[in-house]
Design an enzyme around this catalytic site. Structure first.
Site, PDB file in Angstrom:
ATOM      1  N   GLY B  31      -7.460 -38.113  10.092  1.00 25.50           N
ATOM      2  CA  GLY B  31      -8.684 -38.038   9.300  1.00 25.50           C
ATOM      3  C   GLY B  31      -9.866 -38.756   9.911  1.00 25.50           C
ATOM      4  O   GLY B  31     -11.000 -38.600   9.446  1.00 25.50           O
ATOM      5  N   CYS B 239      -4.239  -8.761  -5.689  1.00 29.15           N
ATOM      6  CA  CYS B 239      -4.750  -7.953  -4.572  1.00 29.15           C
ATOM      7  C   CYS B 239      -4.592  -6.462  -4.912  1.00 29.15           C
ATOM      8  O   CYS B 239      -3.516  -6.024  -5.314  1.00 29.15           O
ATOM      9  CB  CYS B 239      -4.004  -8.288  -3.290  1.00 29.15           C
ATOM     10  SG  CYS B 239      -4.446  -7.213  -1.909  1.00 29.15           S
ATOM     11  N   CYS B 242      -2.018  -4.961  -1.980  1.00 26.68           N
ATOM     12  CA  CYS B 242      -0.606  -5.341  -1.854  1.00 26.68           C
ATOM     13  C   CYS B 242      -0.043  -5.923  -3.151  1.00 26.68           C
ATOM     14  O   CYS B 242       1.131  -6.268  -3.213  1.00 26.68           O
ATOM     15  CB  CYS B 242      -0.419  -6.326  -0.700  1.00 26.68           C
ATOM     16  SG  CYS B 242      -0.931  -8.001  -1.094  1.00 26.68           S
ATOM     17  N   CYS B 264      -6.671  -9.299  -0.326  1.00 29.70           N
ATOM     18  CA  CYS B 264      -6.334 -10.555   0.334  1.00 29.70           C
ATOM     19  C   CYS B 264      -7.346 -10.828   1.443  1.00 29.70           C
ATOM     20  O   CYS B 264      -7.661  -9.931   2.224  1.00 29.70           O
ATOM     21  CB  CYS B 264      -4.949 -10.470   0.983  1.00 29.70           C
ATOM     22  SG  CYS B 264      -3.589 -10.254  -0.169  1.00 29.70           S
ATOM     23  N   CYS B 270      -1.697  -9.467   4.064  1.00 29.44           N
ATOM     24  CA  CYS B 270      -1.799  -8.279   3.217  1.00 29.44           C
ATOM     25  C   CYS B 270      -1.099  -7.088   3.898  1.00 29.44           C
ATOM     26  O   CYS B 270      -0.318  -6.366   3.269  1.00 29.44           O
ATOM     27  CB  CYS B 270      -3.263  -7.961   2.952  1.00 29.44           C
ATOM     28  SG  CYS B 270      -3.525  -6.818   1.577  1.00 29.44           S
TER      29      CYS B 270
HETATM   30 ZN    ZN Z   1      -3.128  -8.111  -0.310  1.00 30.56          ZN
END
Ligand code: ZN
Ligand code: ATP
Ligand code: MG
Lengths: 256, 289
Positions: B31, B239, B242, B264, B270
């Site tokens: 970080g 989605c 999909c 997606c 996807c």
């Molecule tokens: Zn998708």
């Protein structure tokens, strides 16, 4: 009793020029010390040295810390000093812009110190911010406004709220009423006096204005050319000045 | 075809060593922003020169590289960076997250969980999370050194005060291993929980000349308030291609009559799901009848 702040031999040069020289005083809990003097006499330099913003060439600034008792602020580590600066100390700048975050709402400005010491509940932070705005006479409906939308007097009151919200024990103020209209000044002074008395604050106030010290300060230090030329109870110094320069200062003000 | 005028992966070996030293330091202090001497790259700054330099310093001839831009492998930015390394390093490339050993990304973390041995390289525009409220670099550096992070919460406070909720949706600040506050680059906050994973994550900011990193399984906590806890939100939708109900979605306008669909943002994820037979509400019917 231990002084809250003990200033011993504080000296600061800018190159060859003296900023302030060999300043000594003790500030007792609940006491307000006024520092007056003409422009360039070293008031701001001294205040910066006392509040850890400027490293003096010589001297000690001993603060009575909550946890460990008297400690020389100048030999503290930077993290310790910065922690002190956002908890037990407060600094009110002459220009509110130097002491506020202009891009952040009034509530955020007041809440910052709370969040800096770990507050993580939004509703609590907001409630405390609103409470403090009220104490400096800023109404709740302004809590989400940015300081830009505030008048000079309001900005200065916001700066005070932002500083006092964590319940500091020592407040440094550099010309807190400078640059404000006379009527606004009077209201601010009234407010400051109320808060100082109510919270039992100790304060070091730098000003040109003898009316400010008359109203707020228990004791007075008069500076000239970087040196303290006279010190004493405020009324005593103003009513019966001993040093020639103080006499001039008092009489010139009274004539106006 | 390789251009013989270039060293492997474009940068000279000395520069790569310098960047690797910065990367090692960054991994040692998760970080923490490590300065590095960013080089001019044959592309403009907005195109991820920081990420490209980090990728160049990590690549070996055996690596297989994937490049995504907001989750997609086929945008101009992703394609040109992929081509750049195909040409200068002759490494194999892939669109499949699971097959890649190095993934350079702009603004997304792949949906497919990352595994040990993978490296995820982020392109970072602004590495300093405190800049929003404190423009002075000397001051922000001090704030990191002293762990003075109250300001980060002031930013979230302002969000809630003005919008009723924490509206920060991208580049949502995190605390790393209980120590440094870090800007995870402009990934959606939906991706923040995925910052805790098994891969090595490297962040490169070219213009600002900073590198920071998360070693595998580093603890990463999104900042919030007790009464306004962090939420990894996404569009409340599945989605349309999909049918996935848990992936991060892009809203796509489909015609000029207000038609739209959600798909997606991770194109590989996807496509892989569709190949496995998953269907969404707007999937073409006939092909699979
Ligand atoms: Zn998708
Ligand atoms: N940053 C600096 N560099 C060089 N000299 C400085 C600096 N700040 C102050 N001085 C000098 O130190 C002396 C004391 O200045 P200081 O600002 O402390 O006075 P002051 O009493 O606060 O004045 P004013 O009432 O005008 O605010 C002056 O001679 C000033 O010119
Ligand atoms: Mg001054």
């Amino acid at each position: 009793m231990t002084p809250l702040l003990s200033v011993q031999g504080v000296t600061k040069h800018y190159g060859a020029r003296l900023g302030c020289g060999n300043v000594n005083f003790d500030l007792w809990p609940g006491e307000v010390m006024g520092i007056v003097g003409e422009s360039g006499s070293g008031k701001s330099t001294l205040l910066s040295c006392l509040s850890g913003q400027l490293a003096p060439d010589a001297g000690k600034v001993v603060f009575d810390t909550r946890a460990e008792g008297p400690r020389d602020v100048l030999t503290m580590s930077e993290p310790e000093r910065r922690m002190l600066a956002r908890t037990d100390w407060a600094f009110v700048h002459q220009n509110a812009r130097d002491g506020l975050r202009m891009g952040v709402s009034a509530g955020g400005n007041v809440g910052e110190r709370l969040m800096a010491v770990g507050a993580r509940n939004y509703a609590d932070i907001r409630a405390q911010a609103i409470d403090w705005l009220g104490r400096v006479e800023i109404t709740e409906d302004r809590v989400d406004d940015r300081p830009r939308a505030f008048s000079g007097g309001m900005q200065q009151r916001l700066q005070i709220a932002r500083n006092l919200v964590t319940g500091p024990r020592l407040v440094f103020m550099d010309e807190p009423t400078g640059g404000l209209d006379v009527s606004v000044q009077a209201r601010l002074l009234d407010l400051l006096r109320g808060l100082v008395r109510e919270m039992g604050l100790s304060a070091v106030i730098v000003t040109h204005d003898l009316a400010v010290v008359r109203l707020l300060a228990d004791r007075l230090m008069v500076m000239k050319g970087g040196h303290v030329v006279e010190t004493g109870l405020t009324d005593q110094v103003l009513d019966d000045p001993q040093h020639g320069y103080t006499q001039l200062l008092v009489s010139s003000v009274l004539q106006v | 075809m390789t251009d013989q005028a270039y060293n492997f992966a474009y940068l000279d070996e000395q520069t790569k060593r310098m960047i690797r030293r910065a990367l090692l330091k960054a991994l040692a202090v998760p970080g923490y922003q490590v300065p590095f001497a960013s080089r001019e790259m044959p592309m403009p700054y907005g195109w991820g020169t920081g990420g490209v330099q980090v990728t160049a310093a990590c690549l070996t001839p055996e690596d297989r590289l994937k490049v995504i831009d907001q989750g997609a492998d086929d945008t101009t930015n992703a394609v040109s960076i992929r081509k750049f390394f195909e040409r200068t390093a002759e490494v194999e490339t892939t669109e499949h997250t699971a097959e890649a050993s190095v993934i350079q990304t702009r603004h997304r973390i792949p949906e497919q969980p990352l595994e040990e041995g993978q490296i995820l390289v982020y392109q970072v525009p602004i590495p300093e999370p405190l800049r929003f409220l404190e423009p002075r670099e000397t001051e922000t550096r001090k704030m990191h050194a002293l762990e003075e992070y109250g300001l980060m919460h002031v930013k979230l406070y302002e969000d809630i005060a003005h919008n009723g909720a924490i509206s920060t949706a991208y580049a949502y600040p995190v605390k790393v291993e209980g120590r440094y506050v870090m800007d995870p680059s402009p990934i959606p906050k939906f991706d923040n929980p995925k910052l805790e994973n098994a891969a090595i994550q490297l962040f490169g900011a070219g213009r600002e000349q900073r590198i920071y990193a998360l070693p595998p399984h580093t603890k990463v906590v999104s900042l919030d308030f007790e009464d306004h806890p962090f939420e990894a939100s996404k569009a409340d939708h599945a989605c349309d291609l999909c049918g996935c109900g848990t992936s991060y979605l892009d809203e796509v306008i489909t015609d000029d009559a207000g038609g739209r669909m959600f798909v997606c943002s991770d194109t590989d994820f996807c496509a892989t799901r569709q190949a496995q037979g998953h269907r969404g509400a707007l999937s073409p019917q006939e092909e699979y009848a």
